[in-house]
Write a protein that holds these residues in place. Structure first.
Motif, PDB file in Angstrom:
ATOM      1  N   GLU A  72       0.830  -1.205   0.000  1.00 41.33           N
ATOM      2  CA  GLU A  72       0.000   0.000   0.000  1.00 41.33           C
ATOM      3  C   GLU A  72       0.865   1.256   0.000  1.00 41.33           C
ATOM      4  N   GLN A  73       1.969   1.204   0.725  1.00 41.97           N
ATOM      5  CA  GLN A  73       2.893   2.339   0.760  1.00 41.97           C
ATOM      6  C   GLN A  73       3.493   2.583  -0.621  1.00 41.97           C
ATOM      7  N   LEU A  83       2.063   1.607  -3.560  1.00 46.77           N
ATOM      8  CA  LEU A  83       0.994   2.024  -4.464  1.00 46.77           C
ATOM      9  C   LEU A  83       0.673   3.501  -4.321  1.00 46.77           C
ATOM     10  N   ALA A  84       0.853   4.044  -3.126  1.00 47.11           N
ATOM     11  CA  ALA A  84       0.540   5.459  -2.878  1.00 47.11           C
ATOM     12  C   ALA A  84       1.460   6.394  -3.657  1.00 47.11           C
ATOM     13  N   ASP A 141      -1.971  -0.722  -9.906  1.00 41.68           N
ATOM     14  CA  ASP A 141      -2.047  -2.025  -9.250  1.00 41.68           C
ATOM     15  C   ASP A 141      -1.065  -3.016  -9.882  1.00 41.68           C
ATOM     16  N   ARG A 154       2.444  -4.093  -7.946  1.00 41.40           N
ATOM     17  CA  ARG A 154       2.634  -5.491  -7.537  1.00 41.40           C
ATOM     18  C   ARG A 154       3.838  -6.119  -8.227  1.00 41.40           C
TER      19      ARG A 154
END
Length: 294
Positions: A194-195, A197-198, A225, A229
């Motif tokens: 998440e860090q 992706l931000a 996304d 990933r």
């Protein structure tokens, strides 16, 4: 003109000649070969008849680079995956230009611009490089390319429009790019997905070049996304004994991953509105072999 004087003159202009050749060809080794051939032509020339050595040397170098580019075109058409330029350690010579000139020179060696220049004809590319990157007068370019000044102005306008239409719009603030590069490294190495992706724009693109000789995606990966990933998985699989260094390559900060003291991959980002819009990964060993990492 003695041999020593001829050598001194050539070395004085070598940075410009190398800069022209690299922007024409996108490979350091090819640029160095062209400049070496230019030296051979210069050393064999009747130098006493040359009134403007820089113009003479730029003309030789540009024409040699155009010939080599025509030869390379057929090979690049069958290149496995995406072709990206060879990383260049950005060095603007012993006398660094001012901020505005430096920004122009840095932009003209960026991956984004060099990829677009691949779609120009060799003649259009030569005109664009000489005019936009180095500010040569139209009359001097016309002499170098054996064209009329009017024809060169038309070529320059066409090439400029082509590049502007296809060149992505990225922010060029080096401090912001370096900050995001370092935040990316921190997120990829010790943070969570998440860090990471931000830091990515929703429509971020990842462009890789393995040259068919190293593992890398053959197609462009798109969306935050998928890119996030993929990069997170790559970071998790890095050699724990490898080194990571941040260097200035092609006008901006880049991450160099080393294995056994040799460059294994180069990673660089393009930024807009505070997030990563595009990421480049170069793993083709032929393009990393000459990268000197101190």
């Amino acid at each position: 003109m003695t041999v020593d004087v001829a050598t001194e003159i050539f070395e004085e202009h070598r940075p410009v000649l190398t800069g022209v050749a690299y922007r024409m060809l996108g490979r350091v080794a090819d640029a160095e070969d062209v400049v070496q051939e230019a030296w051979l032509r210069w050393s064999a020339a009747a130098r006493e008849d040359v009134r403007e050595p820089r113009a003479f040397l730029v003309r030789i170098t540009t024409r040699l680079a155009m010939d080599r580019l025509r030869h390379l075109r057929s090979r690049r058409e069958t290149y496995p995956g995406t072709w990206l330029p060879e990383p260049l350690v950005t060095d603007f010579g012993p006398t660094p230009p001012d901020g505005a000139e430096r920004a122009v020179l840095a932009d003209s060696v960026s991956f984004a611009v060099l990829v677009v220049l691949e779609s120009l004809s060799p003649l259009e590319r030569a005109v664009f490089v000489l005019r936009e990157a180095f500010g040569f007068p139209y009359a001097e370019i016309a002499t170098a390319l054996d064209r009329t000044e009017a024809a060169v102005r038309q070529l320059a306008g066409r090439a400029r429009r082509h590049v502007e239409e296809r060149k992505p719009r990225y922010d060029v603030d080096p401090a912001e790019r370096r900050d995001l590069t370092e935040r990316f490294l921190a997120a990829a190495s010790g943070g969570g997905i998440e860090q990471l992706l931000a830091l990515l724009a929703p429509d971020v693109r990842l462009v890789s070049d393995g040259g068919g000789k190293a593992k890398a995606p053959l197609r462009v990966i798109e969306t935050a996304d998928k890119v996030g990933r993929f990069l997170f998985a790559v970071a998790a699989g890095l050699d724990p004994d490898g080194e990571v260094r941040v260097m200035e390559l092609n006008g901006g900060p880049a991450v160099v991953f080393l294995t056994g003291g040799k460059a294994d991959a180069v990673f660089q980002i393009e930024v807009s509105q505070g997030v990563i819009q595009c990421a480049y990964i170069i793993r083709n060993p032929d393009k990393l072999a000459g990268l000197l990492v101190e």
